[in-house]
Design a protein around this motif. Structure first.
Motif, PDB file in Angstrom:
ATOM      1  N   GLY A 148      -6.066  -9.062 -27.673  1.00  0.00           N
ATOM      2  CA  GLY A 148      -4.646  -8.957 -27.904  1.00  0.00           C
ATOM      3  C   GLY A 148      -4.059  -8.283 -26.744  1.00  0.00           C
ATOM      4  O   GLY A 148      -2.679  -8.021 -26.777  1.00  0.00           O
ATOM      5  N   LEU A 149      -4.595  -7.487 -25.894  1.00  0.00           N
ATOM      6  CA  LEU A 149      -4.298  -6.790 -24.611  1.00  0.00           C
ATOM      7  C   LEU A 149      -3.289  -7.824 -23.705  1.00  0.00           C
ATOM      8  O   LEU A 149      -2.525  -6.915 -23.097  1.00  0.00           O
ATOM      9  N   PHE A 150      -3.461  -9.062 -23.820  1.00  0.00           N
ATOM     10  CA  PHE A 150      -2.716  -9.881 -22.888  1.00  0.00           C
ATOM     11  C   PHE A 150      -1.544 -10.483 -23.459  1.00  0.00           C
ATOM     12  O   PHE A 150      -0.806 -11.356 -22.857  1.00  0.00           O
ATOM     13  N   ALA A 153      -0.969  -5.695 -17.468  1.00  0.00           N
ATOM     14  CA  ALA A 153       0.113  -5.018 -16.971  1.00  0.00           C
ATOM     15  C   ALA A 153       1.572  -5.703 -17.714  1.00  0.00           C
ATOM     16  O   ALA A 153       1.419  -6.868 -18.139  1.00  0.00           O
ATOM     17  N   ASP A 154       2.639  -5.062 -17.938  1.00  0.00           N
ATOM     18  CA  ASP A 154       3.962  -5.919 -18.170  1.00  0.00           C
ATOM     19  C   ASP A 154       4.446  -6.889 -17.374  1.00  0.00           C
ATOM     20  O   ASP A 154       5.028  -7.637 -17.824  1.00  0.00           O
ATOM     21  N   LEU A 155       4.038  -6.530 -16.298  1.00  0.00           N
ATOM     22  CA  LEU A 155       4.599  -7.557 -15.214  1.00  0.00           C
ATOM     23  C   LEU A 155       3.635  -7.815 -14.012  1.00  0.00           C
ATOM     24  O   LEU A 155       3.097  -6.671 -13.517  1.00  0.00           O
ATOM     25  N   ARG A 156       3.279  -9.024 -13.392  1.00  0.00           N
ATOM     26  CA  ARG A 156       2.447  -8.943 -12.409  1.00  0.00           C
ATOM     27  C   ARG A 156       3.218  -9.564 -11.408  1.00  0.00           C
ATOM     28  O   ARG A 156       4.008 -10.506 -11.199  1.00  0.00           O
ATOM     29  N   ALA A 157       2.961  -8.586 -10.041  1.00  0.00           N
ATOM     30  CA  ALA A 157       3.804  -9.040  -8.861  1.00  0.00           C
ATOM     31  C   ALA A 157       2.579  -9.648  -7.783  1.00  0.00           C
ATOM     32  O   ALA A 157       1.199  -8.963  -7.945  1.00  0.00           O
ATOM     33  N   PRO A 158       2.596 -10.580  -7.086  1.00  0.00           N
ATOM     34  CA  PRO A 158       1.659 -11.103  -5.991  1.00  0.00           C
ATOM     35  C   PRO A 158       1.223 -10.053  -4.993  1.00  0.00           C
ATOM     36  O   PRO A 158       0.067  -9.946  -4.571  1.00  0.00           O
ATOM     37  N   ALA A 205      -6.231   1.854 -19.790  1.00  0.00           N
ATOM     38  CA  ALA A 205      -5.375   2.873 -19.479  1.00  0.00           C
ATOM     39  C   ALA A 205      -3.863   2.121 -19.134  1.00  0.00           C
ATOM     40  O   ALA A 205      -3.012   2.990 -19.560  1.00  0.00           O
ATOM     41  N   ILE A 206      -3.896   1.232 -18.763  1.00  0.00           N
ATOM     42  CA  ILE A 206      -2.445   0.492 -18.410  1.00  0.00           C
ATOM     43  C   ILE A 206      -1.922   0.069 -19.636  1.00  0.00           C
ATOM     44  O   ILE A 206      -0.814  -0.084 -19.916  1.00  0.00           O
ATOM     45  N   ALA A 207      -2.986  -0.703 -20.643  1.00  0.00           N
ATOM     46  CA  ALA A 207      -2.404  -0.966 -21.762  1.00  0.00           C
ATOM     47  C   ALA A 207      -1.783  -0.018 -22.531  1.00  0.00           C
ATOM     48  O   ALA A 207      -0.910   0.066 -23.539  1.00  0.00           O
ATOM     49  N   ALA A 208      -2.484   1.118 -22.644  1.00  0.00           N
ATOM     50  CA  ALA A 208      -1.764   2.301 -23.463  1.00  0.00           C
ATOM     51  C   ALA A 208      -0.751   2.948 -22.969  1.00  0.00           C
ATOM     52  O   ALA A 208      -0.272   3.854 -23.529  1.00  0.00           O
ATOM     53  N   ALA A 223      -4.705   9.171 -12.754  1.00  0.00           N
ATOM     54  CA  ALA A 223      -3.198   8.943 -11.900  1.00  0.00           C
ATOM     55  C   ALA A 223      -2.329   8.533 -12.889  1.00  0.00           C
ATOM     56  O   ALA A 223      -1.095   9.107 -12.927  1.00  0.00           O
ATOM     57  N   ILE A 224      -2.699   7.515 -13.683  1.00  0.00           N
ATOM     58  CA  ILE A 224      -1.833   6.957 -14.673  1.00  0.00           C
ATOM     59  C   ILE A 224      -1.680   7.989 -15.826  1.00  0.00           C
ATOM     60  O   ILE A 224      -0.446   7.997 -16.251  1.00  0.00           O
ATOM     61  N   ASP A 225      -2.339   8.761 -16.230  1.00  0.00           N
ATOM     62  CA  ASP A 225      -2.431   9.847 -16.967  1.00  0.00           C
ATOM     63  C   ASP A 225      -1.525  10.913 -16.483  1.00  0.00           C
ATOM     64  O   ASP A 225      -0.483  11.441 -17.250  1.00  0.00           O
TER      65      ASP A 225
END
Length: 452
Positions: free
Chosen positions: A129-131, A253-258, A228-231, A192-194
């Motif tokens: 369900g991460l997507f 991710a919550d939004l994908r950019a090209p 890490a992105i999901a959390a 870096a996300i942390d």
């Protein structure tokens, strides 16, 4: 027997060009983009710089064309027998009716193992369900602080800052530097996300890097980075590579950019738009303009569907020119081969039949035939003279002139009828007597029918 239907009732027959054009349009609209793997064969590279080849497996093959603008990006020119993976569009070469793929990207097939790992992780995370759309956090319309997780020396941070400086320079930006390539990149990105989460300043986080190969981007396909992105409690925007590059980070991710530039475009407000929203008049104008643009876009799409892409026409012309060039070269080669073989054959015949020997033989034969002809003419003349003399003697023997020469005469009446019986005459009739020399005209004084 059935008669042909009226011409007006017959279905319209397509021309070959129309059929091929419709088939090409159907193929190109049904298959937007495909990946195909197989063995490369029949590679041809004409002087135009385009590549033409076949991709085959154990049971089938498909023709491919890779134009110069795309094959110049290939680092190493492939060779016959290479196993490759291609990305392109299904099409039809209308002039010959050949089904083909217009190739835009090629890579060694050895990358398939990475692709399998990508698909396996994608399926597992998707099952967890991460997507899911419902778990994605909304991106703020007007962020107060933007965080960027990327390399401090790469092109991505430069592109992001350039776009933000143009669109909304008042928004502060914090860089959380990380490695974006290599074995240490995965742990570096997670760290870096942390740091961004602990810093608790940014209300949106861009995570990404510039373009590269599948191996270069692989750290964004690692499970640790995905989790890490999901959390991350901060809304995240994935901006990895170019538009055609897809990573696991894009799905989580919550939004994908090209691209990184597109990510900065998506999350930054436009100062001109802020000013446009200050008055209701501008709002109504923007709404009316939006409706008009949608109408024009629909019309433009309709016109675009009817208008052929000039680049495709140029590509088809280039492909046709290459095809003519290849056939011309083959024809010239075959013609030269035939002429060379014919020349060798004539040389052998000429050597076997030397003119000097042939002239001597023919001269001798002409002399022999001349002698035989002269002898034959002499014999023929002699025979003809003998026959003529014999005929003359025979003719002279039966000739009336010879009889007249012995004193006889030939008597004829006025109507030039030869008189054989005096009873046919009467006294006073005119007669003519032909003698050996000249004629005598006389009048009958009496007729005597006695035989004595």
């Amino acid at each position: 027997m059935h008669s042909d239907p009226s011409p007006s009732l017959r279905p319209r027959a397509l021309t070959v060009s129309e059929l091929n054009r419709q088939a090409r349009h159907l193929l190109e609209t049904s298959f937007m983009q495909v990946w195909v793997e197989g063995e490369l064969s029949s590679l041809s590279r004409p002087s135009s710089g385009h590549w033409y080849f076949s991709l085959k497996d154990q049971r089938a093959q498909v023709r491919c064309a890779m134009f110069r603008g795309f094959n110049q990006r290939i680092r190493q020119v492939p060779k016959e027998g290479d196993q490759v993976r291609i990305r392109g569009k299904v099409s039809l070469y209308e002039n010959r009716g050949d089904f083909q793929i217009i190739v835009e990207h090629m890579e060694p097939a050895g990358l398939g193992a990475l692709q399998q790992a990508f698909e396996a992780l994608k399926a597992r995370l998707q099952a967890e369900g991460l997507f899911a759309v419902e778990r994605k956090k909304p991106i703020p319309d007007t962020p107060r602080h933007i965080g960027v997780v990327t390399s401090p020396t790469g092109a991505a941070i430069h592109d992001i800052l350039t776009v933000l400086g143009r669109r909304c320079p008042g928004i502060p930006v914090t860089l959380y530097p990380t490695a974006v390539q290599g074995q240490a990149a995965t742990a570096s990105i997670v760290g870096a996300i942390d740091r961004a989460v602990r810093h608790n300043q940014a209300d949106v986080l861009i995570i990404g890097r510039g373009g590269g190969s599948l191996e270069d981007l692989w750290c964004f396909n690692e499970e640790a980075v995905a989790r890490a992105i999901a959390a991350c409690p901060i809304p995240t925007v994935s901006a990895v590579g170019h538009e055609v590059d897809v990573t696991i980070a894009d799905f989580v991710a919550d939004l994908r950019a090209p691209t990184p530039s597109a990510a900065a475009e998506k999350i930054s407000p436009d100062q001109a738009a802020w000013l446009a929203r200050l008055t209701e008049t501008r709002q109504r104008l923007a709404s009316a303009a939006s409706r008009y643009l949608r109408q024009q876009e629909v019309r433009l799409d309709q016109l675009a569907a009817r208008l052929r892409d000039p680049r495709r026409q140029l590509q088809e012309k280039a492909q046709r020119l290459d095809d003519v060039e290849l056939r011309f070269r083959q024809a010239i080669s075959q013609r030269l081969g035939r002429e060379r073989t014919h020349s060798d054959h004539l040389a052998q015949r000429l050597l076997a039949h030397r003119p000097s020997r042939r002239i001597g033989e023919q001269t001798q034969r002409v002399d022999q035939l001349g002698e035989r002809l002269q002898a034959s003419l002499s014999r023929q003349l002699e025979k003809r003279n003998q026959r003529l003399e014999s005929a003359a003697r025979t003719l002279n023997a039966v000739s009336p002139l010879a009889t007249l020469g012995r004193g006889y005469a030939i008597v004829s009446s006025d109507n030039q009828t030869v008189v054989r019986d005096p009873a046919t005459l009467s006294p006073g009739d005119r007669i003519r007597a032909k003698l050996a020399k000249g004629t005598v005209d006389a009048t009958v004084s009496s007729v005597n029918t006695d035989s004595d």
